[in-house]
Design a protein around this motif. Structure first.
Motif, PDB file in Angstrom:
ATOM      1  N   LYS A   1       0.838  -1.217   0.000  1.00 51.42           N
ATOM      2  CA  LYS A   1       0.000   0.000   0.000  1.00 51.42           C
ATOM      3  C   LYS A   1       0.867   1.258   0.000  1.00 51.42           C
ATOM      4  N   ILE A   2       0.199   2.399  -0.134  1.00 52.53           N
ATOM      5  CA  ILE A   2       0.926   3.667  -0.102  1.00 52.53           C
ATOM      6  C   ILE A   2       1.257   3.995   1.344  1.00 52.53           C
ATOM      7  N   PRO A   3       2.513   4.357   1.641  1.00 53.07           N
ATOM      8  CA  PRO A   3       2.855   4.694   3.025  1.00 53.07           C
ATOM      9  C   PRO A   3       2.053   5.909   3.492  1.00 53.07           C
ATOM     10  N   ASN A   4       1.558   5.869   4.732  1.00 60.86           N
ATOM     11  CA  ASN A   4       0.801   7.026   5.220  1.00 60.86           C
ATOM     12  C   ASN A   4       1.547   7.774   6.319  1.00 60.86           C
ATOM     13  N   ALA A   5       2.850   7.470   6.462  1.00 62.15           N
ATOM     14  CA  ALA A   5       3.655   8.182   7.450  1.00 62.15           C
ATOM     15  C   ALA A   5       5.102   8.131   6.997  1.00 62.15           C
TER      16      ALA A   5
END
Lengths: 272, 286
Positions: free
Chosen positions: A211-215
């Motif tokens: 997934k796309i990193p969110n941090a």
């Protein structure tokens, strides 16, 4: 005798460029038919094996890497070319350090990134750990191209600037830098290409989450770049066609990057 | 006065930036060695380097990496045998036989070749070279030979780029002198210019060796990865680099330390190669 020599030399060149052409043509031909819209869905599932999240991760990683590596690399170039005097010990050591860095295999960078950033500093598999590792990797490239670009700037420009009373900094930023810019940019673009193609160094620093990193750090910050995505797909062996399609996107990106870098370095030589 | 202090402040910033590369190399050495050397000391250097059994899940486990060292050495030798002659001859073509218009097309192609990600090369080899090798020589098609062919292709841009530069650097008077004595263009190139450029060409080969021995993700797809002593040209093999990637994800404790120790050995190989390269380069400069 000389005919045979000529033939062997021409044949070798033909072989080299033939192989390159064949690789590109083969990947394009096999991959393009499988570039379906489902490969570009926003969310990755094991059914659609979408590459869009990894493309976004790649872009994020590149931006972060360049933000770290470009100033350091360019400033190092300034120091080496504009400030250091001939025979300076520090210059010699920096040069040995960058040469050694550029020879280290990416898997060693990856292990170092894991031991230092991921474990010792506690970043976990994260965007920041990946970007810092990649920044160290591309640093020699940026330093080198900055050095070459600065060296190619005619000394008379500097002297004229000093003669008019400008200080050293002013001369560097307003006179030398604009002239050297295409060369520096072409190095930065090459560094981008290196990050795009990197896998081994990122596997144990950025991780392989789909997934796309969110941090930036800690949990949720792991992701995978496009090249890593392709590795995961091809080593599983379940999605051969999708691997080809991913390869096409990677190749197109690399082609664009190379074209841009060639264009810019031609501009530098023309400007001289 | 203010401008002056700003000047020296920025000079300090530039100098600090230059130190980053040095700091990075020190940190890398420290962490890799600190992670691997204690394990080697505990397990025994000779047992580790010369042990022929890599069985981390046995009880007691054995961590001999000779199979992987030999694997790396074999595929690298294979890559050199295939890549060096083709690379040098292609460099000769680009430098001495190619017209300007064609050169303008081929040179960017070479940069492109260097820019193609290793995973794309690996995948290409997996889907093209592996099946061909399987058809001709049997087995799985993943072998020392397959990995050598792949690496031979991958080191071409390194070898060509540097050999070409050193051929271009040979003074024009060499060429003129030889031709004036009646030698043909081909003879001059082969017996005057190439020998004159030999130290640069040797550097390119050393750099190529470094690239081949350090390559990971492409080799992992085509080498077969069996952790045993190499059994033949057409049998599978595992290299040091792939050993690390294959097992790092799940390794723990001593097993993990053994993998970091593998990286230590790889790192020392690379440092030696780098050292040779630098000595050669410095000697040429003098």
């Amino acid at each position: 005798m000389s005919k045979a020599t000529r033939f062997i030399i021409k044949f070798s060149a033909f072989l080299t460029f033939g192989i390159l052409l064949f690789i590109i043509a083969y990947i394009l031909l096999r991959g393009v038919p499988y570039l379906k819209p489902s490969l570009f869905e926003f969310k990755y599932t094991s059914d659609n094996v979408s590459m869009l999240p990894s493309i976004i991760t790649t872009v994020l990683l590149i931006l972060l890497t360049l933000v770290v590596a470009t100033p350091i690399g360019v400033f190092t170039g300034f120091y080496l070319v504009e400030y250091a005097k001939k025979g300076n010990k520090l210059v010699e050591i920096v040069r040995i350090a960058t040469e050694t860095l550029s020879g280290i295999p990416s898997i060693v960078f990856g292990l170092f990134g894991m031991l230092f950033f991921v474990i010792r500093l506690g970043f976990q598999y994260s965007l920041l750990a990946g970007a810092l590792t990649a920044a160290i990797m591309v640093l020699p490239l940026i330093i080198r191209s900055t050095e070459e670009a600065l060296l190619s700037v005619d000394d008379s420009l500097r002297e004229a600037s000093f003669g008019l009373g400008a200080g050293k900094l002013r001369t560097i930023f307003l006179i030398v830098l604009p002239v050297a810019m295409p060369g520096i940019l072409s190095g930065v673009i090459l560094a981008t290409g290196r990050v795009v193609g990197e896998t081994a160094a990122l596997m144990f620093t950025l991780g392989t989450a789909s997934k796309i990193p969110n941090a930036l750090l800690h949990s949720g910050a792991s992701g995978r770049t496009l090249a890593l995505h392709m590795y995961m797909l091809s080593s599983e062996g379940m999605h051969v066609n999708e691997s080809y399609a991913t390869g096409v996107v990677l190749l197109v990106i690399v082609l664009l990057i190379n074209g841009l870098s060639t264009f810019l370095s031609n501009k530098l030589t023309k400007g001289r | 006065m203010k401008a002056k202090s700003y000047e020296s402040f920025m000079k300090g910033v530039f100098m600090l930036s230059a130190m980053v590369a040095i700091l990075a190399i020190i940190l890398i050495c420290f962490f890799i060695f600190a992670g691997g050397v204690p394990f080697i000391a505990k397990y025994g250097l000779m047992e580790f380097l010369l042990g022929t059994q890599w069985k981390p899940s046995n009880n007691p486990p054995s961590y001999g990496i000779l199979p992987m060292i030999m694997g790396s050495v074999y595929v690298t030798i294979g890559a050199i045998i295939l890549g060096v002659p083709i690379g040098i001859l292609t460099a000769t073509y680009l430098s001495k036989f190619c017209n300007k218009r064609l050169y303008k097309i081929l040179k960017p192609c070479l940069n492109l070749m260097a820019g193609i990600p290793s995973i794309v090369y690996g995948f290409f080899a997996l889907t093209i070279i592996v099946p061909i090798m399987k058809d001709i020589f049997g087995g799985t098609g993943m072998s020392i030979a397959t990995a050598s062919i792949l690496l031979g292709i991958m080191i071409l841009p390194t070898i060509i780029g540097m050999s070409e530069a050193s051929l271009n650097a040979v003074p024009g008077s060499y060429y003129e002198g030889s031709v004036a004595l009646g030698a043909t263009h081909e003879r001059t190139v082969m017996s005057v210019l190439l020998p004159a450029a030999r130290s640069g060409i040797l550097s390119s080969v050393i750099l190529g060796i470094g690239r081949a021995i350090g390559e990971t993700m492409a080799v992992i797809l085509v080498a077969g990865n069996q952790a045993r002593m190499p059994k033949g040209l057409f049998k599978g093999v595992r290299t040091m680099t792939t050993n690390i990637v294959l097992e790092m994800a799940y390794a723990a404790d001593a097993h993990r330390e053994a993998l970091i120790a593998t990286a230590v050995v790889l790192f020392i190989f690379i440092l030696i190669i780098n050292g040779l390269f630098m000595i050669l380069k410095r000697r040429k400069a003098n």
